[in-house]
Scaffold this motif. Sequence first.
Motif, mmCIF file in Angstrom:
data_model
loop_
_atom_site.group_PDB
_atom_site.id
_atom_site.type_symbol
_atom_site.label_atom_id
_atom_site.label_comp_id
_atom_site.label_asym_id
_atom_site.label_seq_id
_atom_site.Cartn_x
_atom_site.Cartn_y
_atom_site.Cartn_z
ATOM 1 N N ARG A 55 -2.381 11.968 9.058
ATOM 2 C CA ARG A 55 -1.281 11.853 8.109
ATOM 3 C C ARG A 55 0.036 11.599 8.846
ATOM 4 O O ARG A 55 0.829 10.777 8.431
ATOM 5 C CB ARG A 55 -1.183 13.124 7.281
ATOM 6 C CG ARG A 55 -0.163 13.012 6.191
ATOM 7 C CD ARG A 55 -0.205 14.213 5.335
ATOM 8 N NE ARG A 55 -1.523 14.293 4.753
ATOM 9 C CZ ARG A 55 -1.809 14.958 3.679
ATOM 10 N NH1 ARG A 55 -0.880 15.598 3.061
ATOM 11 N NH2 ARG A 55 -3.025 15.010 3.208
ATOM 12 N N ALA B 107 -5.451 1.365 5.760
ATOM 13 C CA ALA B 107 -4.896 0.409 4.807
ATOM 14 C C ALA B 107 -5.696 -0.896 4.772
ATOM 15 O O ALA B 107 -5.863 -1.495 3.702
ATOM 16 C CB ALA B 107 -3.434 0.127 5.134
ATOM 17 N N TYR C 161 7.582 8.723 0.387
ATOM 18 C CA TYR C 161 7.364 7.333 0.006
ATOM 19 C C TYR C 161 8.062 6.456 1.040
ATOM 20 O O TYR C 161 9.249 6.632 1.283
ATOM 21 C CB TYR C 161 7.975 7.100 -1.376
ATOM 22 C CG TYR C 161 7.575 5.818 -2.053
ATOM 23 C CD1 TYR C 161 6.624 5.837 -3.065
ATOM 24 C CD2 TYR C 161 8.152 4.595 -1.721
ATOM 25 C CE1 TYR C 161 6.262 4.668 -3.722
ATOM 26 C CE2 TYR C 161 7.794 3.430 -2.365
ATOM 27 C CZ TYR C 161 6.845 3.480 -3.368
ATOM 28 O OH TYR C 161 6.478 2.315 -4.014
ATOM 29 N N PRO C 162 7.365 5.529 1.680
ATOM 30 C CA PRO C 162 8.016 4.714 2.715
ATOM 31 C C PRO C 162 9.087 3.812 2.099
ATOM 32 O O PRO C 162 8.797 2.999 1.243
ATOM 33 C CB PRO C 162 6.885 3.902 3.322
ATOM 34 C CG PRO C 162 5.740 4.037 2.407
ATOM 35 C CD PRO C 162 5.973 5.199 1.498
ATOM 36 N N SER D 31 6.742 4.467 9.250
ATOM 37 C CA SER D 31 7.742 4.136 8.242
ATOM 38 C C SER D 31 9.068 4.810 8.551
ATOM 39 O O SER D 31 9.110 5.947 8.989
ATOM 40 C CB SER D 31 7.253 4.529 6.850
ATOM 41 O OG SER D 31 7.097 5.915 6.771
ATOM 42 N N ALA E 56 0.049 8.017 9.974
ATOM 43 C CA ALA E 56 0.209 7.091 8.859
ATOM 44 C C ALA E 56 1.666 6.968 8.438
ATOM 45 O O ALA E 56 2.121 5.902 8.062
ATOM 46 C CB ALA E 56 -0.638 7.543 7.671
ATOM 47 N N TRP E 57 2.411 8.041 8.526
ATOM 48 C CA TRP E 57 3.801 8.009 8.081
ATOM 49 C C TRP E 57 4.775 7.768 9.227
ATOM 50 O O TRP E 57 5.927 7.454 9.001
ATOM 51 C CB TRP E 57 4.158 9.300 7.355
ATOM 52 C CG TRP E 57 3.436 9.383 6.062
ATOM 53 C CD1 TRP E 57 2.381 10.180 5.776
ATOM 54 C CD2 TRP E 57 3.665 8.607 4.890
ATOM 55 N NE1 TRP E 57 1.946 9.946 4.501
ATOM 56 C CE2 TRP E 57 2.723 8.992 3.942
ATOM 57 C CE3 TRP E 57 4.578 7.614 4.560
ATOM 58 C CZ2 TRP E 57 2.663 8.432 2.685
ATOM 59 C CZ3 TRP E 57 4.509 7.058 3.288
ATOM 60 C CH2 TRP E 57 3.566 7.467 2.372
ATOM 61 N N TRP F 282 0.239 1.585 2.789
ATOM 62 C CA TRP F 282 -0.329 2.931 2.872
ATOM 63 C C TRP F 282 -1.363 3.069 1.779
ATOM 64 O O TRP F 282 -1.225 2.486 0.700
ATOM 65 C CB TRP F 282 0.756 3.998 2.670
ATOM 66 C CG TRP F 282 0.200 5.383 2.568
ATOM 67 C CD1 TRP F 282 -0.076 6.214 3.605
ATOM 68 C CD2 TRP F 282 -0.184 6.078 1.378
ATOM 69 N NE1 TRP F 282 -0.602 7.399 3.130
ATOM 70 C CE2 TRP F 282 -0.675 7.335 1.761
ATOM 71 C CE3 TRP F 282 -0.165 5.762 0.022
ATOM 72 C CZ2 TRP F 282 -1.134 8.280 0.852
ATOM 73 C CZ3 TRP F 282 -0.625 6.696 -0.894
ATOM 74 C CH2 TRP F 282 -1.103 7.937 -0.478
ATOM 75 N N VAL G 53 -5.825 10.285 3.853
ATOM 76 C CA VAL G 53 -5.238 9.002 4.206
ATOM 77 C C VAL G 53 -6.355 8.034 4.582
ATOM 78 O O VAL G 53 -7.274 8.381 5.321
ATOM 79 C CB VAL G 53 -4.220 9.164 5.355
ATOM 80 C CG1 VAL G 53 -3.685 7.815 5.810
ATOM 81 C CG2 VAL G 53 -3.070 10.066 4.911
#
Length: 172
Positions: A5, A159, A100-101, A12, A8-9, A143, A156
């Motif tokens: 996680r 993508a 939220y990206p 951004s 993944a973030w 994402w 997650v």
Amino acid sequence: MGATRVLAWSMSMLAPLSVATTDLVGKVMPPYPGGLDELGGSCVSDSTDPEHVCDYSIGVLALPAADSEGEPVPRFVVAGQLVGRDGPRAQWRITDALPYPTDRPGYYLQFGTCRVNGRDDARVAAIVRQHDTSTEWLKDVAWAGRLHLPDGRFDVLEARTVDCINEAYYGL
């Protein structure tokens, strides 16, 4: 927060937030903190019983538009479990929340109409670039996550394994 996680973030760039994910998870909402409101959402269930079609939800919390001509500013992708109603409005215990990206203009959250490796999966939410009306499936995914039930947490996803139906496709 797990390493997947975080990774993944980490790609951004997030705008400063007045509310953290920890301010959301475990709380019953609405009302939402920090001026946030629900921008949209969808019911999710692990049951085929119509009485349980909305046991869980995936949604977006946003700040209101800065002016009358602007758009709300998405801040969080949230998962919730239905705990009751306050009049006509559902009350959700937030089970997971992710930023939220904000660095991806033209990308929007889509849920309930995505696939993983070509297989429909109503529990998948994806932030997808919606720009093309000539193709049935959108593949430019920033994402993606699958709502794991019954704990209501996002797993997650890679993508590149996700695509979502293009609701603007002329052939539909």
